[in-house]
Design an enzyme around this catalytic site. Structure first.
Site, PDB file in Angstrom:
ATOM      1  N   HIS A 106     -10.522  14.458  -0.015  1.00  0.00           N
ATOM      2  CA  HIS A 106     -11.607  13.614  -0.524  1.00  0.00           C
ATOM      3  C   HIS A 106     -12.989  14.133  -0.128  1.00  0.00           C
ATOM      4  CE1 HIS A 106      -8.178  10.702  -0.610  1.00  0.00           C
ATOM      5  NE2 HIS A 106      -8.574  10.765  -1.854  1.00  0.00           N
TER       6      HIS A 106
ATOM      7  N   PHE B  23       0.822  -1.227   0.000  1.00  0.00           N
ATOM      8  CA  PHE B  23       0.000   0.000   0.000  1.00  0.00           C
ATOM      9  C   PHE B  23       0.849   1.267   0.000  1.00  0.00           C
ATOM     10  CE2 PHE B  23      -2.519  -3.237   2.155  1.00  0.00           C
ATOM     11  CZ  PHE B  23      -3.769  -3.093   1.575  1.00  0.00           C
TER      12      PHE B  23
ATOM     13  N   TYR C 148       0.734  10.913 -10.540  1.00  0.00           N
ATOM     14  CA  TYR C 148       0.298   9.856  -9.631  1.00  0.00           C
ATOM     15  C   TYR C 148      -0.122   8.624 -10.438  1.00  0.00           C
ATOM     16  CZ  TYR C 148      -2.837   7.206  -6.625  1.00  0.00           C
ATOM     17  OH  TYR C 148      -3.460   6.182  -5.959  1.00  0.00           O
TER      18      TYR C 148
HETATM   19  N1  UDP Z   1     -15.198  17.145  -4.769  1.00  0.00           N
HETATM   20  C1  UDP Z   1     -16.054  18.210  -4.448  1.00  0.00           C
HETATM   21  N2  UDP Z   1     -15.812  18.883  -3.278  1.00  0.00           N
HETATM   22  C2  UDP Z   1     -14.807  18.565  -2.424  1.00  0.00           C
HETATM   23  C3  UDP Z   1     -13.948  17.482  -2.758  1.00  0.00           C
HETATM   24  C4  UDP Z   1     -14.178  16.796  -3.947  1.00  0.00           C
HETATM   25  O1  UDP Z   1     -16.976  18.532  -5.188  1.00  0.00           O
HETATM   26  O2  UDP Z   1     -14.657  19.222  -1.389  1.00  0.00           O
HETATM   27  C5  UDP Z   1     -15.479  16.364  -5.990  1.00  0.00           C
HETATM   28  C6  UDP Z   1     -14.303  16.206  -6.917  1.00  0.00           C
HETATM   29  O3  UDP Z   1     -14.235  17.280  -7.816  1.00  0.00           O
HETATM   30  C7  UDP Z   1     -14.635  14.868  -7.586  1.00  0.00           C
HETATM   31  C8  UDP Z   1     -15.415  14.094  -6.515  1.00  0.00           C
HETATM   32  O4  UDP Z   1     -15.838  15.073  -5.573  1.00  0.00           O
HETATM   33  O5  UDP Z   1     -15.497  15.079  -8.662  1.00  0.00           O
HETATM   34  C9  UDP Z   1     -14.570  13.057  -5.804  1.00  0.00           C
HETATM   35  O6  UDP Z   1     -13.359  13.663  -5.415  1.00  0.00           O
HETATM   36  P1  UDP Z   1     -12.322  12.950  -4.467  1.00  0.00           P
HETATM   37  O7  UDP Z   1     -11.171  13.893  -4.269  1.00  0.00           O
HETATM   38  O8  UDP Z   1     -13.008  12.434  -3.256  1.00  0.00           O
HETATM   39  O9  UDP Z   1     -11.857  11.672  -5.302  1.00  0.00           O
HETATM   40  P2  UDP Z   1     -11.223  11.538  -6.783  1.00  0.00           P
HETATM   41  O10 UDP Z   1     -12.348  10.993  -7.625  1.00  0.00           O
HETATM   42  O11 UDP Z   1     -10.728  12.857  -7.225  1.00  0.00           O
HETATM   43  O12 UDP Z   1     -10.143  10.536  -6.591  1.00  0.00           O
END
Ligand code: UDP
Length: 328
Positions: free
Chosen positions: A190, A74, A142
């Protein structure tokens, strides 16, 4: 089954939930973690060696002592934004660190590896749901570093040097409430934990990044998969590694929008909070959902907690019990 399993990054979010689950399944565990992002509290009573996978010598000594029969890997850097700013750091940790690990495992005669990969290896999806053989064109360092490692593992496996499973996680979410394990990142990027922080009043408001995507409600759709379901996939991958390997998508198979996630947090928490709409976050595809048919067929994996309220509810329970995370 009492196989000895080395768990790198076992103090982190997915690593710790998995390490405890495989320990409960009867495996003998050694966690190695540099504790840069992970938490000692998340390791609990499992054996822990604090070391960095960048330290090839220490890693090799550790492997020669423990003599793992399999490894769950991990340990990595996993922030997309940071990877754009510091690609070399990502290359060193994710690619060189894994090369160090592969050398150390080989020295100890260990030829089984379960690798934490990511949906980010696909970049902009060619189609939805995403299949394992779809084009892999990462759009950030990444994703590139994870894909690079997958290529190395594939070549090693072809040469007969390694049995491996590469699990391409979609959006890991939720908590293992019974084990007292949850998501504690600093900074938190997230969606689910950020919205929960707003519900807890630790942040003044929640943000929606982008409301003009071609989706039902204009916000991004993601495939949130319960961390306990992710962890169970590792148990299955380990059990079957001598017969089944290669790359596996790991997602629920169903997507939820940002607005649906926010509504679910409001519902499970019973709290109201301000929600502010912001422009799109750079590099976010509109929809990312997985086909998990391969892992279902090969390993018999199926999400046991596919519902959004189940996932968000577990995260809410953990965060409300640990409002300041592990250190609070
Ligand atoms: N997102 C959002 N507000 C936040 C954080 C994330 O609207 O405060 C959106 C982000 O643009 C994406 C989705 O939520 O469309 C999931 O984002 P996250 O960072 O959790 O995971 P990712 O899919 O980027 O790995």
């Amino acid at each position: 089954m009492s196989m000895r399993v080395l768990v790198t990054g076992g103090a982190g979010y997915i690593g710790s939930v998995t390490a405890h689950m495989i320990a409960r399944a009867g495996y003998q565990i050694l966690v190695v973690d540099n504790l840069s992002k992970g938490h000692r509290q998340a390791v609990g009573d499992l054996d822990l060696e604090v070391l960095d996978i960048g330290d090839a010598t220490a890693l090799r000594e550790s492997c020669l002592r423990f003599k793992p029969e399999a490894c769950l890997h991990f340990a990595a850097r996993s922030l997309v934004g940071e990877s754009r700013l510091e690609p070399a750091l990502y290359f060193r940790t994710n690619v060189e660190g894994t090369a160090n690990l592969l050398g150390a495992l080989a020295a100890a005669g260990c030829r089984r590896l379960v690798f934490s990969s990511t949906a980010a290896v696909y970049g902009e999806p060619a189609g939805i749901p995403i299949l394992e053989d779809d084009p892999r064109k990462p759009i950030n360092p990444y994703g590139s570093t994870k894909l690079e490692v997958e290529r190395i593992l594939e070549e090693m496996s072809r040469a007969g040097d390694l049995r491996y499973a590469s699990l391409r996680y979609f959006n890991a979410a939720g908590a293992d409430v019974d084990a007292g394990l949850g998501e504690d990142h600093d900074p938190e990027t997230h969606l689910i934990p950020r919205v929960i922080e707003a519900a807890l009043g630790r942040e003044p408001r929640a943000f929606i990044f982008g409301t003009d995507y071609p989706t039902l409600d204009g916000t991004c759709i993601r495939d949130y998969v319960h961390v306990k379901d992710l962890a169970r996939a590792h148990v299955l991958a380990l059990e079957h590694i001598d017969e089944e390997g290669g790359a596996f998508n790991l997602g629920n198979g169903q997507g939820f929008s940002v607005r649906q996630v926010i509504e679910a947090v409001k519902k499970v928490s019973g709290r109201e909070f301000e929600v502010v709409e912001r422009p799109r976050r750079e590099g976010d595809p509109g929809i990312l959902t997985a086909s998990s048919e391969r892992i279902a067929g090969a390993l018999g994996w199926k999400a046991e907690h596919p519902g959004l309220e189940d996932i968000v509810g577990s995260a809410w329970s953990w965060h409300s019990e640990h409002p300041r995370g592990y250190t609070g």
